[in-house]
Design a protein around this motif. Structure first.
Motif, short mmCIF file in Angstrom:
data_model
loop_
_atom_site.label_atom_id
_atom_site.label_comp_id
_atom_site.label_asym_id
_atom_site.label_seq_id
_atom_site.Cartn_x
_atom_site.Cartn_y
_atom_site.Cartn_z
N ILE A 194 0.79 -1.25 0.00
CA ILE A 194 0.00 0.00 0.00
C ILE A 194 0.81 1.29 0.00
O ILE A 194 0.24 2.37 0.12
N GLY B 147 -0.96 2.40 21.39
CA GLY B 147 -1.38 2.52 19.99
C GLY B 147 -0.66 1.50 19.14
O GLY B 147 0.57 1.43 19.15
N PRO C 173 1.03 1.15 12.56
CA PRO C 173 2.38 0.82 12.09
C PRO C 173 3.49 1.48 12.90
O PRO C 173 4.56 0.88 13.06
N ALA C 174 3.25 2.69 13.45
CA ALA C 174 4.29 3.35 14.26
C ALA C 174 4.51 2.56 15.54
O ALA C 174 5.65 2.22 15.90
N GLU D 263 -3.74 -1.30 23.05
CA GLU D 263 -4.59 -0.88 21.93
C GLU D 263 -6.04 -0.77 22.40
O GLU D 263 -6.55 -1.69 23.04
N LYS D 264 -6.69 0.32 22.02
CA LYS D 264 -8.08 0.50 22.49
C LYS D 264 -9.07 -0.37 21.70
O LYS D 264 -10.09 -0.78 22.24
N GLY E 216 -4.18 -0.73 14.10
CA GLY E 216 -4.49 0.68 13.81
C GLY E 216 -5.21 0.84 12.49
O GLY E 216 -6.07 0.03 12.13
N LEU E 217 -4.82 1.86 11.75
CA LEU E 217 -5.51 2.13 10.47
C LEU E 217 -5.26 1.04 9.44
O LEU E 217 -6.02 0.88 8.50
N LYS F 11 -7.28 -3.59 -0.46
CA LYS F 11 -5.91 -3.08 -0.62
C LYS F 11 -4.92 -3.86 0.25
O LYS F 11 -3.77 -4.06 -0.13
N VAL G 235 -5.98 3.63 26.99
CA VAL G 235 -5.14 4.26 28.01
C VAL G 235 -5.63 5.70 28.19
O VAL G 235 -5.86 6.42 27.22
N ASP H 116 -10.85 5.15 -1.02
CA ASP H 116 -11.20 3.90 -0.33
C ASP H 116 -12.70 3.82 -0.07
O ASP H 116 -13.30 2.73 -0.12
N ASP I 96 1.69 9.32 13.29
CA ASP I 96 0.77 10.40 12.90
C ASP I 96 0.43 11.33 14.05
O ASP I 96 0.06 12.49 13.82
N SER J 50 -0.38 10.96 7.82
CA SER J 50 0.68 10.80 6.82
C SER J 50 0.56 9.45 6.13
O SER J 50 -0.54 9.08 5.71
N VAL K 188 1.89 5.11 5.87
CA VAL K 188 2.36 3.95 6.63
C VAL K 188 3.90 3.95 6.71
O VAL K 188 4.47 3.72 7.78
C1 LIG Z 1 -8.79 5.21 5.05
C2 LIG Z 1 -7.31 5.36 5.08
C3 LIG Z 1 -6.55 4.79 4.07
C4 LIG Z 1 -5.17 4.92 4.07
N1 LIG Z 1 -4.45 4.35 3.08
C5 LIG Z 1 -3.11 4.44 3.08
C6 LIG Z 1 -2.35 3.81 2.07
O1 LIG Z 1 -2.88 3.20 1.15
N2 LIG Z 1 -0.99 3.91 2.13
C7 LIG Z 1 -0.36 4.58 3.14
O2 LIG Z 1 0.87 4.62 3.17
N3 LIG Z 1 -1.06 5.20 4.13
C8 LIG Z 1 -2.42 5.13 4.12
N4 LIG Z 1 -3.15 5.74 5.11
C9 LIG Z 1 -2.42 6.44 6.19
C10 LIG Z 1 -1.87 5.45 7.24
O3 LIG Z 1 -2.81 4.46 7.53
C11 LIG Z 1 -1.46 6.19 8.51
O4 LIG Z 1 -0.54 7.23 8.17
C12 LIG Z 1 -0.78 5.25 9.52
O5 LIG Z 1 -1.61 4.16 9.84
C13 LIG Z 1 -0.41 6.00 10.79
O6 LIG Z 1 0.13 5.09 11.70
P1 LIG Z 1 0.15 5.36 13.28
O7 LIG Z 1 0.71 4.14 13.88
O8 LIG Z 1 0.80 6.66 13.56
O9 LIG Z 1 -1.39 5.55 13.69
P2 LIG Z 1 -2.69 4.65 13.50
O10 LIG Z 1 -2.55 3.68 12.40
O11 LIG Z 1 -3.82 5.61 13.44
O12 LIG Z 1 -2.77 3.82 14.87
C14 LIG Z 1 -3.02 4.45 16.09
C15 LIG Z 1 -3.61 3.41 17.05
O13 LIG Z 1 -3.69 3.95 18.37
C16 LIG Z 1 -4.88 3.49 18.97
N5 LIG Z 1 -5.20 4.38 20.08
C17 LIG Z 1 -5.57 5.68 20.02
N6 LIG Z 1 -5.76 6.18 21.25
C18 LIG Z 1 -5.51 5.17 22.11
C19 LIG Z 1 -5.53 5.08 23.54
N7 LIG Z 1 -5.83 6.11 24.30
N8 LIG Z 1 -5.24 3.88 24.11
C20 LIG Z 1 -4.93 2.80 23.35
N9 LIG Z 1 -4.88 2.86 22.00
C21 LIG Z 1 -5.15 4.03 21.39
C22 LIG Z 1 -5.87 3.54 17.83
O14 LIG Z 1 -7.02 2.75 18.09
C23 LIG Z 1 -5.03 3.00 16.68
O15 LIG Z 1 -5.11 1.60 16.62
C24 LIG Z 1 -4.53 5.65 5.12
C25 LIG Z 1 -5.30 6.24 6.13
C26 LIG Z 1 -6.67 6.10 6.11
C27 LIG Z 1 -7.50 6.74 7.19
#
Ligand SMILES: Cc1cc2nc3c(=O)[nH]c(=O)nc-3n(C[C@H](O)[C@H](O)[C@H](O)COP(=O)(O)OP(=O)(O)OC[C@H]3O[C@@H](n4cnc5c(N)ncnc54)[C@H](O)[C@@H]3O)c2cc1C
Ligand code: SF4
Length: 473
Positions: A96, A150, A153-154, A173-174, A180-181, A190, A216, A297, A444, A450, A452
């Motif tokens: 992706i 959280g 991917p981060a 993870e909540k 996550g996303l 995808k 959390v 999407d 993010d 941003s 993945v």
């Molecule tokens: C619909 C959509 C499609 C996308 N498609 C693409 C793509 O094709 N290619 C690409 O490169 N990027 C894509 N992205 C962007 C990408 O998914 C994000 O940039 C990436 O997932 C960010 O990673 P992250 O780990 O920072 O946050 P996230 O993936 O948002 O994960 C954060 C996690 O923290 C958890 N959380 C939040 N608060 C708490 C809490 N208080 N306690 C416990 N857990 C908590 C959330 O439930 C979540 O699981 C897309 C985004 C969206 C919305």
């Protein structure tokens, strides 16, 4: 370099997608897989440039020419080892990532880049199917503990590296499942969720502890975590969607994109019955507001749910078909992107502003829109309404895909008194350290919404900094 004239003899060849009539009837992955022989030939096109621009543009610093060469020579195991040295989850990015590497590839000057992303996923899938990827728990534990909040991917990347280093890591993870996303935002067509489960399974076998269904800041306080763990990494994503503040936005039938996409992902996972899915496009005229990837999407998902029609509108102008002089190679090209979902059948409109929603007092029946034009005055883009262009687009369902503003501030961040910047993202220093002692942040929630690959890069960097911190305490 395996074949110095590979790029002259072999044409750029992609694996292609499943036929539209077939793929819109299910949620399985759209992209197909090239056979191993063709894949190795595609790798032979890599010129191993003296200055590999692909590497320069890759956020995780993938050693692209090196693993392309190993792939060309049939050393799939070596290629995977080289790939996984810089990227924890090439099976995700290989599926992706928008592949800035391919935009910057020297062969892209003539629009025939090396198929870097597809090569990446092929190497990884081969490594899984041949059993090269096995759990490798750390030989020794350091005695230090880390909590990651959280599991996108981060958080996953930070957890993976810190666990491999020997720290005892708990990922909170909540949601009901980690990812996550990757799991709840990105549609299955995808990214199959089997790939996330496969990786999480491996990480747990290596000793990672995952606690799902724990918010959390609510179920357990952040302060409690700081008392019980030696370091914390906040990776909660950018969960606050950008609203559209116009008249009628409270009508039934208007939803945030994530509510729509997450519901379908839960239906696919079997945790929500299709008949109980309240955010369903079946038989509806769907209007997607927002021309980006999330909007795309929504288009593909609505088509699979058998929407009557799908229209996607965007306030910005239609991007050019080819690069502008102001956007030269090797930068990411800001040209028109037609996704596989768009190919499946939707109307796309640009330069359209939404003025208000009209309805029957309860449900939405349409969106009043107006055409706009853009001009640049003193370096600033200014939007002007085009007189006489107001009209109503009739709709039964509106999906708001206008991006995300910042992480959710209520709960965890407020409770822990974590400082945010002017855009309300978590404020960190160059070591990804927040204002709260022993609390770091990544992904993010720091950068704003941003990609993945950027989230993985940020998770990796936070792991390095947390490890350095733990070794110094
Ligand atoms: C619909 C959509 C499609 C996308 N498609 C693409 C793509 O094709 N290619 C690409 O490169 N990027 C894509 N992205 C962007 C990408 O998914 C994000 O940039 C990436 O997932 C960010 O990673 P992250 O780990 O920072 O946050 P996230 O993936 O948002 O994960 C954060 C996690 O923290 C958890 N959380 C939040 N608060 C708490 C809490 N208080 N306690 C416990 N857990 C908590 C959330 O439930 C979540 O699981 C897309 C985004 C969206 C919305
Ligand atoms: S820029 Fe393209 S051709 Fe050059 S090393 Fe990278 S992938 Fe190979």
């Amino acid at each position: 370099m395996g074949d110095i004239t590979g790029f002259l003899k072999i044409k750029h060849k992609e694996a292609g997608n499943r036929p539209i009539h077939e793929r819109i009837c299910d949620f399985s992955e759209v992209e197909q897989v090239l056979n191993s022989e063709d894949r190795m030939l595609q790798a032979s096109r890599c010129m191993e440039c003296g200055i590999p621009f692909c590497h320069w543009s890759c956020p995780v610093d993938n050693l692209i020419p090196e693993w392309n060469d190993l792939l060309f020579s049939g050393n799939w195991r070596g290629a995977y080892e080289r790939l996984s040295a810089t990227n924890n989850f090439p099976e995700f990015t290989g599926r992706i990532c928008p592949a800035p590497c391919e935009h910057a590839c020297v062969l892209n000057i003539h629009n025939e880049p090396v198929t870097i992303r597809e090569n990446e996923v092929a190497i990884t899938e081969k490594a899984f199917s041949e059993g090269y990827i096995k759990p490798v728990p750390p030989k020794k534990r350091t005695g230090k503990t880390v909590a990651i909040i959280g599991s996108g991917p981060a958080g996953m990347a930070a957890a993976d590296l810190l666990n491999k280093t020997g720290h005892l890591v708990t990922l909170f993870e909540k949601d009901e499942k980690a990812g996550g996303l990757l799991r709840f935002g990105i549609p299955d067509f995808k990214l199959s969720k089997v790939t996330i489960d496969r990786r999480l399974d491996l990480m747990m076998k290596e000793g990672l502890i995952i606690r799902t269904g724990v918010t959390v800041g609510n179920d357990i306080s952040g302060k409690e975590l700081t008392e019980n763990f030696d370091a914390i990494c906040i990776a909660i994503g950018s969960g606050h969607p950008r609203p559209l503040k116009v008249e009628g936005s409270e009508f039934e039938g208007i939803h945030f994109a994530m509510d729509f996409l997450a519901a379908q992902n839960r239906v696919n996972a079997g945790t929500l019955q299709a008949s109980n899915n309240q955010v369903n496009a079946d038989g509806k005229r769907v209007l997607v507001i927002g021309g980006g990837d999330t909007g795309s999407d929504c288009v593909g998902t609505a088509i699979r749910q058998k929407a009557l029609s799908v229209t996607q509108i965007e306030i910005l102008p239609r991007p050019p078909e080819t690069r502008l002089q102001s956007n030269p190679w090797p930068y990411f090209s800001k040209t028109l992107k037609t996704s596989t979902s768009h190919e499946e059948g939707c109307e796309r409109l640009w330069n359209i502003s939404t003025l208000r929603f009209v309805g029957d007092g309860r449900s939405t029946k349409g969106a009043e829109v107006e055409e706009v034009s853009w001009e640049t005055i003193g370096g600033k883009h200014t939007m002007n309404p085009v007189p006489g262009t107001r009209r109503v687009i009739e709709t039964d369902m509106v999906l708001l895909a206008l991006g995300f503003e910042h992480p959710v501030l209520e709960g965890l961040l407020t409770e822990m008194e974590v400082e945010v910047d002017s855009r309300k993202n978590i404020k960190v220093d160059s070591c990804l350290s927040t204002n709260v002692p022993k609390v770091f942040a990544a992904g993010d929630s720091v950068s704003g919404a941003s990609l993945v690959v950027n989230a993985i890069a940020s998770g990796r960097m936070s792991a390095k900094e947390i490890d350095r911190y733990l070794r110094s305490t």
